[in-house]
Each structure stands twice: as structure tokens, then as C-alpha cells.
Design an enzyme around this catalytic site. Structure first.
Site, PDB file in Angstrom:
ATOM      1  CB  CYS A  80      -0.908  -0.018   1.217  1.00  0.00           C
ATOM      2  SG  CYS A  80      -0.061   0.364   2.732  1.00  0.00           S
ATOM      3  CB  CYS A  83       5.240   1.716   4.583  1.00  0.00           C
ATOM      4  SG  CYS A  83       4.514   1.417   6.176  1.00  0.00           S
ATOM      5  CE1 TYR A 315      -2.206  24.844  16.587  1.00  0.00           C
ATOM      6  CE2 TYR A 315      -0.401  25.746  17.896  1.00  0.00           C
ATOM      7  CZ  TYR A 315      -1.247  25.824  16.807  1.00  0.00           C
ATOM      8  OH  TYR A 315      -1.122  26.877  15.934  1.00  0.00           O
ATOM      9  CB  CYS A 411       4.123  16.146  12.973  1.00  0.00           C
ATOM     10  SG  CYS A 411       2.705  17.171  12.604  1.00  0.00           S
TER      11      CYS A 411
HETATM   12  N1  SAH Z   1       0.156  18.018  22.238  1.00  0.00           N
HETATM   13  C1  SAH Z   1      -0.900  17.053  22.025  1.00  0.00           C
HETATM   14  C2  SAH Z   1      -1.663  17.249  20.708  1.00  0.00           C
HETATM   15  C3  SAH Z   1      -0.872  17.538  19.477  1.00  0.00           C
HETATM   16  S1  SAH Z   1      -1.717  17.327  17.946  1.00  0.00           S
HETATM   17  C4  SAH Z   1      -0.340  15.643  22.102  1.00  0.00           C
HETATM   18  O1  SAH Z   1       0.864  15.425  22.083  1.00  0.00           O
HETATM   19  O2  SAH Z   1      -1.150  14.720  22.227  1.00  0.00           O
HETATM   20  C5  SAH Z   1      -2.283  18.907  17.565  1.00  0.00           C
HETATM   21  C6  SAH Z   1      -3.563  19.297  18.259  1.00  0.00           C
HETATM   22  O3  SAH Z   1      -3.879  20.614  17.842  1.00  0.00           O
HETATM   23  C7  SAH Z   1      -4.794  18.451  17.947  1.00  0.00           C
HETATM   24  O4  SAH Z   1      -5.376  18.040  19.145  1.00  0.00           O
HETATM   25  C8  SAH Z   1      -5.711  19.409  17.180  1.00  0.00           C
HETATM   26  O5  SAH Z   1      -7.083  19.170  17.440  1.00  0.00           O
HETATM   27  C9  SAH Z   1      -5.292  20.750  17.703  1.00  0.00           C
HETATM   28  N2  SAH Z   1      -5.493  21.928  16.841  1.00  0.00           N
HETATM   29  C10 SAH Z   1      -5.474  22.007  15.493  1.00  0.00           C
HETATM   30  N3  SAH Z   1      -5.583  23.281  15.095  1.00  0.00           N
HETATM   31  C11 SAH Z   1      -5.667  24.045  16.222  1.00  0.00           C
HETATM   32  C12 SAH Z   1      -5.769  25.449  16.461  1.00  0.00           C
HETATM   33  N4  SAH Z   1      -5.813  26.308  15.447  1.00  0.00           N
HETATM   34  N5  SAH Z   1      -5.799  25.860  17.729  1.00  0.00           N
HETATM   35  C13 SAH Z   1      -5.748  24.990  18.766  1.00  0.00           C
HETATM   36  N6  SAH Z   1      -5.654  23.643  18.592  1.00  0.00           N
HETATM   37  C14 SAH Z   1      -5.610  23.182  17.337  1.00  0.00           C
END
Ligand code: SAH
Length: 456
Positions: A80, A83, A315, A411
Site C-alpha cells: 500500500c 509506508c 495545541y 510533525c
Molecule cells: N500536544 C498534544 C496534541 C498535538 S496534535 C499531544 O501530544 O497529544 C495537535 C492538536 O492541535 C490536535 O489536538 C488538534 O485538534 C489541535 N489543533 C489544530 N488546530 C488548532 C488550532 N488552530 N488551535 C488549537 N488547537 C488546534
């Protein structure tokens, strides 16, 4: 001036030496200086390729035969598009990821001098995914699950179990697919927007063996729901939560707005370090828990929190990083756009007995400037945005807040580099970058960066 012509023609078969590797893991060979990108070809290989696309400045080729093989080549079944790097040794993969981060920091952010450490690797870079979202299709009157072909929405049926997923998850998908097929449930068809079953989503804890199954349908009703519940319960005793999500839209987004409870709890638990987290269907949770622990360790180390520190975790998802920070800080403020995740975060604060946290629903780019106006003065800010990186308004708010340190978890190295440039211009200095291999066998790479405010 005469127009320069590409030195190759479409469908031509040629033999060339592979000289380089792109960020996506494609081999690069050259004909009179004209680069051709060849998926699955490796540096130092002599290869026979068919030219499949000819653009003005570069082309694409399909690998037909490897005449001289790289010692980094691994014989793998490419089932697929998920990967991209299974054909290369893990050593080369890590080297490629390391180079990618160094290159983008240099090219996009002009930060050639910043130390980029070697990626933190996995000892066994397989079967690490604890969340799987499988699209459902139909073939010869039976339901099939698989992955989308690269750059398309055609499902490639996976005959062998996926090598990066937790094997227990593979087995649950089999059960749901098999039972749905036997019960005559139809697959959703993207083209006609007809049918029922869209995706099977499974998320499993690693350190606490609780598993959630989410069955996603286009229709409001999930036919034979209780038969499906029984089939799952019979074969998979570690499944503790079964949910039904309704997604009636024409969209690539997997989960719809409405989630209904079918059986068990509405969330699962997992443990990272000494903290326990409740995770519900629509909340983000890192897919590779083993590496997540290492990612958070670096994040905490870089954040270097003191007992009097005020910290912002932007976030914040279900509050994972926030709660680790709260164990050391005076107060932590988290912001997250998904309301369900914020309610998990609040639950998680209680679950772990941490009272010095406050979580707000909203976009980080709106809430941070509002916090500034409220007079919030953080000592440390942690950000962990999705692939598109931080919004400009958020970067500006961070610059205005003048924290001592910023820890940027990313990421996507390209948007990281773009944002580091803005923060550098706003008075911060990037001290070091630590890549963490969260997604072995794929070209994705996670990074933690430490920035300190420059004192004049
Ligand atoms: N730090 C956390 C989540 C990281 S992922 C962990 O390690 O688990 C990024 C996160 O940002 C997600 O939960 C997503 O819903 C959120 N997100 C995306 N756009 C955003 C924005 N504009 N403001 C606040 N949160 C946001």
C-alpha cells in the site's frame, strides 16, 4: 534563445545510476543534469527505469530492475501507499530523516549553525501504530479493507497483515469487516455517495490494554449494530469501548460530527510515564506510544520548568504534555480547538490529581492574543501544532508574550523551519533540534526544538 528540451521521452526505458534521495524517499538519477525521481530506487544503485512523466525541469521514473543493488536495500512487500520506505534499511531511513531536518533548517530558515541531533530511533521499528483508520470498499460482493493507493482514492486490499500496525488491531479490523460482510452491510461508495460503512477505526492503549472500535457510517443507522458488538466482544476481550460515528458528508475527513455509544465505556485509558490518560473517540492521541514517551521526555527537558513557572501548552489535545508540565510548574494553561479533547484534558487533570491546570476550547491563534490582553505572562510556551504549523497570529502572540523559552514540537520540518525563522526574527534563538522517529517506514519525522529569548 532556443527552448531547452528534456533529454528523455515519456515511456522510454533507460539505465542510470541513482545519486541521491529526496525527502519523500525517492531515488534521484540524472540524464545530462536533468533529474528523474524514482520511487523505491536507492543511492548508488544502477537501475533500469521507465520514464513515466516528463516535466520541464525534472521527470519521474518507474523502477523496473535493479542491476547493482544497494547494501541498504531490503526486500519488502509493498502492499500500500502508507509506508514509503520499507525498501531501505532503518539506518539509511534515519540518516535520510536527519538530513531532511538539517536541509530544511538551512534552506528555509537559514539556520545552518543550529545543532540537529541524530533522530531518536526505535529498537524494533515495526508494529508500532496503535491507531488505525481503515477505509472499507467492496470487491466481488464482499467487503474489503485496505489503504488508499498513493495519490488516489482506490483502496488497495491488504492481503497480508500490515507490518507497522499493532497485530491485535489488524485482527479486530478483520472481525468487523468479516461480520459486516456476512450481515450484508454495504460499503460506502465515494463516487455515488451511496452505501453504509465508510471506515473502521481502532485505537488501543499500549500500557493499559483497553481498546476502542469506532464504526463509521454514512447512514444515521448502523444496521445489525448489536450483532457487530457481539462479534467484536466474542473474539476480542480487550475491546472495552465500541462507538458508532456518523459521517454523512462528501469529505476526506474520516469522523463525522455525531458519535453514538454502542457498548462499553466512551473512552479508553493509556499510561505514559506515571500519568494516566482518558482518550475519547474524537480526540488526538499520538499513534506511537513507545516513541511518545521519548518525545515528551525531550520536550520536558527542553522546557526546563521551575516551581514558579507559568506555562502555556498550545495545541494541547487531551492535555498530555500539559500535565507533565504541571507536575513541575506553578500553573499551566492549555488551549485546544476540539471540545471533546478539552473535556478529556479536564478529566485527565482530575484523574492525575493535578489542580494547577486550566484548559480552554478555542484556536490557539485567537486565545493566545486574548491571554496577552488578560495580562498572562508565561515563562515557557510549548506548541505542538498540526502539519500546517503555527498561525502567524499565534507566532506574533508568542513574540509579544516574551517567554524565556519556547519548545516547538513539530510533525512537519518545513513548516517548523518557516516558523523558526519568524520566531528568530522576533528575538528568539534556536538552540537545538531533536528529531524523534515517531513514524518508522514512512517519510514523516517529528522534531522538538528549543528556542531561548535573546537578552539584549
Ligand atoms: N500536544 C498534544 C496534541 C498535538 S496534535 C499531544 O501530544 O497529544 C495537535 C492538536 O492541535 C490536535 O489536538 C488538534 O485538534 C489541535 N489543533 C489544530 N488546530 C488548532 C488550532 N488552530 N488551535 C488549537 N488547537 C488546534
Amino acid at each position: 534563445m532556443s527552448k531547452k528540451l528534456a533529454p528523455v521521452k515519456k515511456n522510454e526505458t533507460i539505465t542510470l545510476k541513482i545519486e541521491d534521495l529526496t525527502h519523500e524517499g525517492n531515488g534521484v538519477g540524472k540524464v545530462n543534469g536533468y533529474p528523474i525521481f524514482i520511487p523505491k530506487a536507492l543511492p548508488n544503485e544502477q537501475a533500469v527505469i521507465k520514464v513515466v512523466k516528463v516535466n520541464k525541469n525534472f521527470g519521474y521514473g518507474k523502477l523496473l530492475e535493479v542491476i547493482q543493488r544497494s547494501p541498504h536495500r531490503i526486500d519488502a512487500d509493498h502492499q500500500c501507499g502508507g509506508c514509503q520506505l520499507q525498501h531501505m534499511s532503518y539506518e539509511l531511513e534515519l540518516q535520510m530523516k536527519h538530513n531532511q531536518v538539517k536541509n530544511v533548517l538551512k534552506k528555509i530558515a537559514h539556520l545552518d549553525h543550529v545543532p540537529v541531533h541524530e533522530p531518536i530511533s526505535m529498537e524494533h521499528p515495526w508494529h508500532y501504530r496503535h491507531k488505525v483508520q481503515m477505509p472499507v470498499g467492496e470487491k466481488n460482493g464482499r467487503l474489503v479493507t485496505g489503504f488508499y493507493q498513493p495519490r488516489s482514492h482506490r483502496i488497495i486490499e491488504t492481503e497480508k497483515p500490515c507490518t507497522i500496525q499493532d497485530p491485535a488491531i489488524n485482527a479486530i479490523i478483520e472481525t468487523v469487516r468479516g461480520a459486516s460482510s456476512d450481515l450484508g452491510i454495504q460499503a460506502y461508495n465515494e463516487k455515488t455517495h451511496q452505501g453504509t460503512l465508510r471506515h473502521i477505526v481502532v485505537r488501543a492503549g499500549r500500557n493499559i490494554r483497553e481498546t476502542m472500535v469506532i464504526i463509521v457510517t454514512k447512514t444515521k443507522k448502523l444496521p445489525y449494530a448489536q450483532d457487530l458488538v457481539q462479534a467484536i466482544k466474542k473474539h476480542h476481550p480487550h475491546v472495552t469501548s465500541i462507538m458508532h460515528n456518523i459521517n454523512p458528508e462528501r469529505t476526506n475527513v474520516i469522523l463525522g460530527k455525531e458519535t453514538n455509544h454502542l457498548w462499553g465505556a466512551s473512552y479508553i485509558h493509556d499510561k505514559i510515564g506515571d500519568l494516566t490518560f482518558a482518550i475519547s473517540a474524537k480526540s488526538f492521541y499520538q499513534v506511537n506510544p513507545e516513541q511518545t514517551e521519548k518525545l515528551y521526555d525531550i520536550t520536558l527537558q527542553y522546557a526546563n520548568i521551575g516551581a514558579n513557572d507559568i506555562v502555556i501548552d498550545a495545541y494541547c489535545g487531551i492535555g498530555t504534555i500539559s500535565l507533565f508540565l504541571a507536575q513541575k510548574a506553578k500553573k499551566v494553561y492549555g488551549v485546544e480547538v476540539v471540545p471533546e479533547a478539552v473535556s478529556d484534558a479536564k478529566k485527565n487533570a482530575r484523574l492525575n490529581g493535578l489542580a494547577n491546570v486550566e484548559f480552554v476550547v478555542g484556536t490557539a491563534e485567537k486565545v493566545m492574543p486574548w491571554w496577552t490582553v488578560q495580562g498572562l505572562k508565561p515563562d515557557v510556551i510549548v506548541v505542538d501544532p498540526p502539519r500546517k504549523g503555527c498561525d502567524e497570529a499565534l507566532l506574533q502572540a508568542m513574540i509579544n508574550m516574551q517567554p524565556k523559552r519556547i519548545v516547538y514540537v513539530s510533525c512537519n520540518p518545513s513548516t517548523l523551519a518557516r516558523d523558526l525563522r519568524i520566531l528568530e526574527d522576533g528575538g528568539f534563538k534556536t538552540e537545538e533540534v531533536q528529531p524523534v522517529d515517531m513514524f518508522p517506514q514512512t517519510y514523516h519525522v517529528e522534531c522538538v526544538s528549543l528556542l531561548q529569548r535573546e537578552t539584549i
